[in-house]
Design an enzyme around this catalytic site. Structure first.
Site, short mmCIF file in Angstrom:
data_model
loop_
_atom_site.label_atom_id
_atom_site.label_comp_id
_atom_site.label_asym_id
_atom_site.label_seq_id
_atom_site.Cartn_x
_atom_site.Cartn_y
_atom_site.Cartn_z
N ASP A 262 0.83 -1.21 0.00
CA ASP A 262 0.00 0.00 0.00
C ASP A 262 0.86 1.26 0.00
OD1 ASP A 262 -2.36 1.48 0.10
OD2 ASP A 262 -3.19 0.34 1.78
N ASP B 289 -10.45 1.84 -3.71
CA ASP B 289 -10.99 1.47 -2.40
C ASP B 289 -12.51 1.42 -2.43
OD1 ASP B 289 -8.67 1.06 -1.12
OD2 ASP B 289 -8.71 2.88 0.10
C1 DGJ Z 1 -5.94 1.64 1.81
C2 DGJ Z 1 -6.22 0.43 0.97
O1 DGJ Z 1 -6.56 0.79 -0.32
C3 DGJ Z 1 -7.29 -0.40 1.67
O2 DGJ Z 1 -7.69 -1.46 0.85
C4 DGJ Z 1 -6.71 -0.87 2.96
O3 DGJ Z 1 -5.63 -1.73 2.72
C5 DGJ Z 1 -6.29 0.31 3.80
N1 DGJ Z 1 -5.42 1.21 3.08
C6 DGJ Z 1 -5.59 -0.15 5.06
O4 DGJ Z 1 -5.09 0.89 5.78
#
Ligand code: DGJ
Length: 722
Positions: A459, A525
């Site tokens: 991430d 997301d």
């Molecule tokens: C952002 C990501 O895109 C989510 O899927 C998740 O992993 C969160 N961060 C976790 O903090």
């Protein structure tokens, strides 16, 4: 007055239905005369006099030819292709000589070139300025073009590169631009405008392409769609700061171009040092479908392209968030395995101090207060259940509330003003600091070895601002981007079976630089299927379905709070690398039974969905979106007919199924389990009884669209019978 006779020669490259015709000169870098339709076997030498305008180069307002690195000293009055200086001198580049080499992949000159590719490598020497400039123009088997430039300092030390931005011309028929914008949870929203005079530049200044990334910048015939209207487009294969631009001057040149955005003093070359631009990837087609097909074929031909069936994932984020309760997670793993999940991914929240998103980033040790026996109980259960084990990391990031930031504040990026503003309560680790790099590599690598981690969700939840190396204060985004690449490469070398997902708060780092070393991206997301229809459609302009992470969320979407039926959620997620992001403990038996059907269907069809050609029907009814995948051999296909809006016409009209073999006959039916979306409304005859039609009839005439509610879909299978 007669224009001077041009003594330059031509080179005609042909691959994959594409011709690239280049003008080669002994004192100029190559100029693209044509890029697009295959011009056939016959010689094209007369193109040079045919396209040369009658005015000479002596007039700076008129350029007869614009090279792949548009040259200010030759009268190019737009953005120069190369701009730099040695403390103020050598800023104007002019070549005393240029040599050109035409090379075929697999020969002595280009032994490791991809099968079927051909390239032109040209080197221009500016003996006065002490510079050697190289351009590479590659034409791949898929008909895809890649362009890159490099500059080497052959003079005194201290040549600073500010801009190195190759450019490809498009013809005047390309008068409409398409690119993407967006934000967190709404990535890849298309936008169009006229290709007017001036420069339309889409820039990324946050150390990553960003959620608003252009992704591709296309220029095409006005109104171009997926199946018609000739279109050309470029993508910058780079994960740091960068720009793609469309530029038109009053002399009529229209260029598509792109390069890295360099901050002050990021690249200063010592004697003998060189700098290369990222690859500018360029495709074209009669509509966006063949444009993206060239890119997909190019990606699929790479040796590192995922070749194993893409496993069904369960990701814990929207199921449990930071609630890392071991019995709950073990139960989730059991339920996942029972449904047929093949990879279980533990998301954020497993490391020291990470009880929420305010602390812990950087402390990559399992939190003993939550996991007293480490992650072993979970990773072992997952593996024993026959699933792969995946773990979330955010290796480039640090919370100030962490042991790492407290013990090594000098490892963070910063300027004279300090570490700068936080974003999601976090700052950025300077990976160009060798100690910081070694620490991160060591922690990630040893956890991978200890727990047999098969997959990392990598991430990156904030942009880089104030990203200076603390040691000398100089901007470090360029170095950081290369160090991220090196970190991933070294981890993959150390753990060859490890797969990595590029996530960036969703889809903030989707580019062909990162995808060269990772195995999929997280599209967004937002997993609301209504939003995902658009986001996945436009992500497909760059990436084939197998590289896009697409999950089924819970009934009430966590981002938009839309309530969507499971068949719509799963029928949207099946068009990528399928997964689940939903607390299965609260799903009822009916939902679980339906989810099982979808998992089985995904497993049955993924072979075709991940190798076939992606096609889209241009809408006849804007509420109805149709897209599909046609198997490589044309024998099978699956289409999605989705009702995205409250249709203005009722019944909703016809749906065409594009991309099938026009001469073959196909049996067409609604693919189970999606007939549930038809409810008890009357259905068209083809739904009730099935039909057999040629690919031509299905593509040109189509089928009556069933009566669907908003935010429902059906899948249509067309299978060849001869
Ligand atoms: C952002 C990501 O895109 C989510 O899927 C998740 O992993 C969160 N961060 C976790 O903090």
């Amino acid at each position: 007055m007669t224009a001077p006779i041009d003594t330059a020669r031509l080179l005609h490259l042909r691959r994959g239905g594409t011709s690239v015709v280049l003008r080669l000169d002994d004192t100029a870098l190559p100029c693209v005369l044509h890029w697009g339709t295959d011009l056939g076997d016959n010689p094209v030498d007369d193109l040079l006099p045919a396209v040369t305008n009658p005015l000479g180069d002596s007039d700076v307002y008129v350029q007869r030819f614009v090279s792949i690195l548009p040259q200010h000293s030759h009268g190019w009055l737009g953005q120069p292709g190369l701009l730099g200086s040695r403390a103020g001198s050598s800023w104007s580049v002019d070549y005393t000589s240029v040599s050109h080499t035409h090379q075929e992949a697999g020969t002595l000159e280009w032994p490791d070139g991809p099968a079927g590719a051909v390239r032109l490598v040209s080197e221009g020497i500016d003996a006065v300025g002490g510079l050697a400039v190289t351009t590479e123009i590659e034409l791949h088997a898929a008909g895809l073009v890649r362009v890159r430039a490099s500059v080497r300092n052959e003079g005194a030390p201290g040549y600073e590169v500010r801009t190195l931005e190759p450019a490809l011309p498009v013809p005047a028929t390309a008068d409409e631009l398409l690119d993407m914008t967006g934000r967190h949870t709404r990535e890849r929203t298309p936008q169009r405008r006229e290709f007017g005079h001036g420069r339309w530049a889409r820039e990324s200044w946050g150390g990553r392409p960003g959620h608003d990334s252009a992704t591709v910048l296309c220029a095409g015939a006005r109104g171009f769609g997926f199946r018609s209207g000739r279109v050309w487009g470029v993508h910058l294969a780079w994960s740091g700061n960068g720009v793609v631009a469309a530029e038109q001057t009053s002399s009529g040149w229209r260029l598509l171009r792109g390069g890295e955005i360099l901050l002050p003093h990021e690249v200063v070359l010592g004697t003998g040092d060189s700098y290369s631009s990222p690859w500018l990837v360029a495709s074209w087609g009669e509509g966006l479908d063949p444009f993206e097909e060239r890119i997909h074929r190019f990606l699929r031909a790479r040796p590192q392209h995922p070749s194993t069936p893409r496993p069904v994932i369960l990701n814990t984020w929207e199921a449990v968030y930071f609630d890392h309760d071991i019995p709950r997670l073990l139960d989730l793993a059991d339920r996942a395995a029972d449904l047929g999940v093949e990879r279980f991914v533990l998301d954020d929240g497993w490391f020291r101090g990470r009880r929420n998103d305010h602390a812990g980033l950087g402390d990559w040790f399992v939190d003993e207060t939550v996991w007293p026996d480490g992650l072993g109980p979970l990773s072992t259960r997952v593996h024993n259940l026959g699933m792969q084990f995946g773990l979330w990391f955010e290796p480039e990031m640090v919370n100030l509330d962490s042991d790492l930031a407290r013990s090594h504040p000098e490892w963070l990026f910063g300027t004279e003003h300090g570490p700068g503003i936080p974003s999601r309560q976090q700052h950025v680790l300077d990976l160009a600091n060798p100690e910081a790099f070694a620490y991160i590599f060591g922690r990630v690598s040893s956890l991978v070895a200890e727990y047999g981690i098969d997959y990392i969700k990598w991430d990156h939840n904030r942009p880089l601002v104030d990203a200076g190396h603390q040691a000398d204060g100089i901007a470090g985004v360029h170095n950081h981007t290369h160090e991220v690449y090196r970190l991933i490469d070294e981890l993959k070398n150390a753990h060859p079976a490890l797969e990595i997902e590029s996530c960036c708060g969703g889809g903030g780092r989707i580019d062909l630089g990162i995808i060269d070393r990772t195995d999929r991206v997280w599209v967004s997301d937002c997993i609301d299927a209504h939003e995902r229809q658009r986001m996945q459609r436009y992500t497909s302009l760059l990436l084939p379905p197998e590289l896009q992470g697409t999950h089924v969320g819970s009934e009430v979407d966590h981002t938009t709070h839309r309530v969507l039926d499971l068949d719509y959620r799963a029928g949207t997620a099946i068009w990528g690398h399928f997964g689940i992001e939903w607390d299965l403990a609260i799903a009822d038996d009916t939902d679980l039974a339906r989810l099982r059907e979808w998992i089985d269907l995904y497993k049955e069809l993924r072979g075709m969905l991940h190798t076939g050609t992606v096609v889209h029907a241009d809408p006849t009814n804007p509420a109805v979106w149709v897209e599909g995948v046609v198997a490589e051999d044309g024998a099978d296909s699956l289409f999605r007919v989705a009702m995205l809006d409250h249709t203005l016409t009722w019944p909703p009209g016809r749906t065409t199924l594009p991309g099938l073999d026009p001469e073959r006959r196909y049996r067409v039916s609604v693919q189970a389990p999606t007939s549930r979306a038809l409810g008890d409304r009357p259905v068209p005859g083809w739904v009730a009884d099935g039909v057999v039609l040629t690919g031509r009839a299905l593509g040109e005439v189509g089928l009556a669209t069933p009566l669907l509610d908003v935010d429902t879909l059906i899948l249509v299978r067309a299978t060849a019978i001869d």
